[in-house]
Design a protein around this motif. Structure first.
Motif, PDB file in Angstrom:
ATOM      1  N   LEU A 207       0.838  -1.198   0.000  1.00  0.00           N
ATOM      2  CA  LEU A 207       0.000   0.000   0.000  1.00  0.00           C
ATOM      3  C   LEU A 207       0.872   1.246   0.000  1.00  0.00           C
ATOM      4  O   LEU A 207       1.784   1.376   0.811  1.00  0.00           O
ATOM      5  N   ASN A 208       0.579   2.164  -0.919  1.00  0.00           N
ATOM      6  CA  ASN A 208       1.397   3.372  -1.013  1.00  0.00           C
ATOM      7  C   ASN A 208       0.608   4.467  -1.729  1.00  0.00           C
ATOM      8  O   ASN A 208       0.162   4.281  -2.862  1.00  0.00           O
ATOM      9  N   THR A 209       0.412   5.583  -1.066  1.00  0.00           N
ATOM     10  CA  THR A 209      -0.322   6.704  -1.655  1.00  0.00           C
ATOM     11  C   THR A 209       0.571   7.898  -1.946  1.00  0.00           C
ATOM     12  O   THR A 209       0.099   8.900  -2.490  1.00  0.00           O
ATOM     13  N   LEU A 210       1.852   7.826  -1.592  1.00  0.00           N
ATOM     14  CA  LEU A 210       2.741   8.978  -1.668  1.00  0.00           C
ATOM     15  C   LEU A 210       3.634   8.921  -2.910  1.00  0.00           C
ATOM     16  O   LEU A 210       4.179   7.869  -3.252  1.00  0.00           O
ATOM     17  N   LEU A 211       3.787  10.078  -3.571  1.00  0.00           N
ATOM     18  CA  LEU A 211       4.657  10.182  -4.728  1.00  0.00           C
ATOM     19  C   LEU A 211       5.381  11.519  -4.704  1.00  0.00           C
ATOM     20  O   LEU A 211       4.926  12.472  -4.073  1.00  0.00           O
ATOM     21  N   SER A 212       6.495  11.589  -5.429  1.00  0.00           N
ATOM     22  CA  SER A 212       7.199  12.852  -5.613  1.00  0.00           C
ATOM     23  C   SER A 212       7.550  13.000  -7.092  1.00  0.00           C
ATOM     24  O   SER A 212       7.471  12.034  -7.859  1.00  0.00           O
ATOM     25  N   ASP A 213       7.947  14.217  -7.480  1.00  0.00           N
ATOM     26  CA  ASP A 213       8.315  14.450  -8.879  1.00  0.00           C
ATOM     27  C   ASP A 213       9.815  14.302  -9.108  1.00  0.00           C
ATOM     28  O   ASP A 213      10.348  14.775 -10.116  1.00  0.00           O
ATOM     29  N   LYS A 214      10.502  13.634  -8.175  1.00  0.00           N
ATOM     30  CA  LYS A 214      11.934  13.408  -8.336  1.00  0.00           C
ATOM     31  C   LYS A 214      12.200  12.643  -9.626  1.00  0.00           C
ATOM     32  O   LYS A 214      11.581  11.612  -9.883  1.00  0.00           O
TER      33      LYS A 214
END
Length: 311
Positions: A207-214
């Motif tokens: 489960l993962n809801t987090l993202l970045s634009d890296k």
């Protein structure tokens, strides 16, 4: 040296070392560690209630842990920005300090300061800046089959990342549907079952809801797969249910949060803690703190929403 004698020497040395370790830690000193306030608060322009939790740490080996640990109910908690401020009041039902955002609006681009002070003299503070909202452009329904010929339905979110700045995101959503339920006891003859379930986003089976634009700065970004209704329909079924035949009505209420770095790192650490829970071989995960004079996280976010009718 005989083996038995060598073993006795090793045991003796080990016991001596353990004794030395016990002497290095003084239990009395553990209770003398200064207590600190713990502030947890996340604010956004879409808030219906501004809420902040205020707690206090408990020193290890504190015999009075039941009275020295928990929610602080008598603190003065203040939120301020641009020369204006509002005092939050304690709500015993929700176990937190609250304020009405209609009286103190949270605005994108503004910097906010949170302070808390107790009658005993404990102080803590934090600050954050509210990000601009990022428009959620598209929500797309898709599916896949696993090795057992079970079909999984999921959605993906799409949006445009702002270039030349570090951005952090969180995806949330709700799947609302109705379907026939022959076994349901209802007054209506139609016998339909209405439900809503959170959309479960997954990355590599976790489960993962987090993202970045890296590494994707300024690109069009895509969420992880967000599975619906626990995502399983058996293709081996004699009925061979498809998404269209399974649901009478189906809607996705999608939400994209543009969060600040503190929010992202804090929730990322929380997810790592959950994954390591119960694993004696997992390395401990420390929660990052943005609070001066205490512990916790005070952070901001902004959000945009999109409703997609699937059927």
């Amino acid at each position: 040296m005989k083996p038995i004698y060598a073993l006795l020497v090793l045991i003796s040395l080990f016991a001596t070392a353990c004794q030395d370790m016990r002497q290095e830690v003084e239990p009395e000193s553990l209770t003398q560690v200064e207590k600190k306030l713990v502030l947890i608060g996340f604010i956004s322009p879409q808030d219906t209630i501004i809420a902040v939790k205020v707690g206090v740490t408990r020193p290890i080996a504190d015999a009075n842990y039941t009275s020295n640990y928990g929610t602080v109910k008598n603190a003065i908690v203040t939120l301020s920005t641009g020369g204006q401020s509002i005092q939050l009041t304690y709500n015993g039902k929700n176990d937190c300090y609250q304020a009405d955002p209609k009286k103190f609006p949270i605005r994108a681009g503004a910097a906010y300061q949170l302070t808390a002070q107790t009658p005993e003299g404990m102080n803590a503070s934090g600050s954050c800046t509210i990000p601009q909202a990022t428009r959620l452009q598209q929500v797309r329904l898709d599916s896949s089959e696993d090795a057992n010929s079970e079909k999984h339905y999921f959605v993906r979110y799409f949006w445009q990342d702002a270039a030349k700045t570090s951005n952090y995101y969180q995806t949330n959503g709700l799947f609302v549907y109705t379907k026939s339920c022959p076994t349901c006891k209802t007054d209506a003859n139609a016998k339909v079952k209405s439900e809503n379930q959170p959309i479960l986003f997954e990355s590599m089976g976790q489960l993962n809801t987090l993202l970045s634009d890296k590494a994707k700065d300024g690109d069009k970004l895509e969420s992880y797969h967000g599975y619906l209704d626990q995502g399983t329909v058996s293709q081996a079924s004699t009925q061979k249910l498809t998404f269209s035949t399974r649901y009478d009505r189906a809607t996705v209420r999608a939400t994209l949060l543009n969060v600040d770095e503190a929010y992202y790192k804090y929730h990322q650490a929380l997810e790592l803690q959950k994954k390591a829970e119960g694993n004696p071989f997992a390395e401990p995960v420390l929660l990052p703190s943005t609070i001066t004079g205490g512990l916790g996280c005070f952070a901001g976010y902004n959000q945009s929403s999109l409703t997609l009718t699937l059927k």
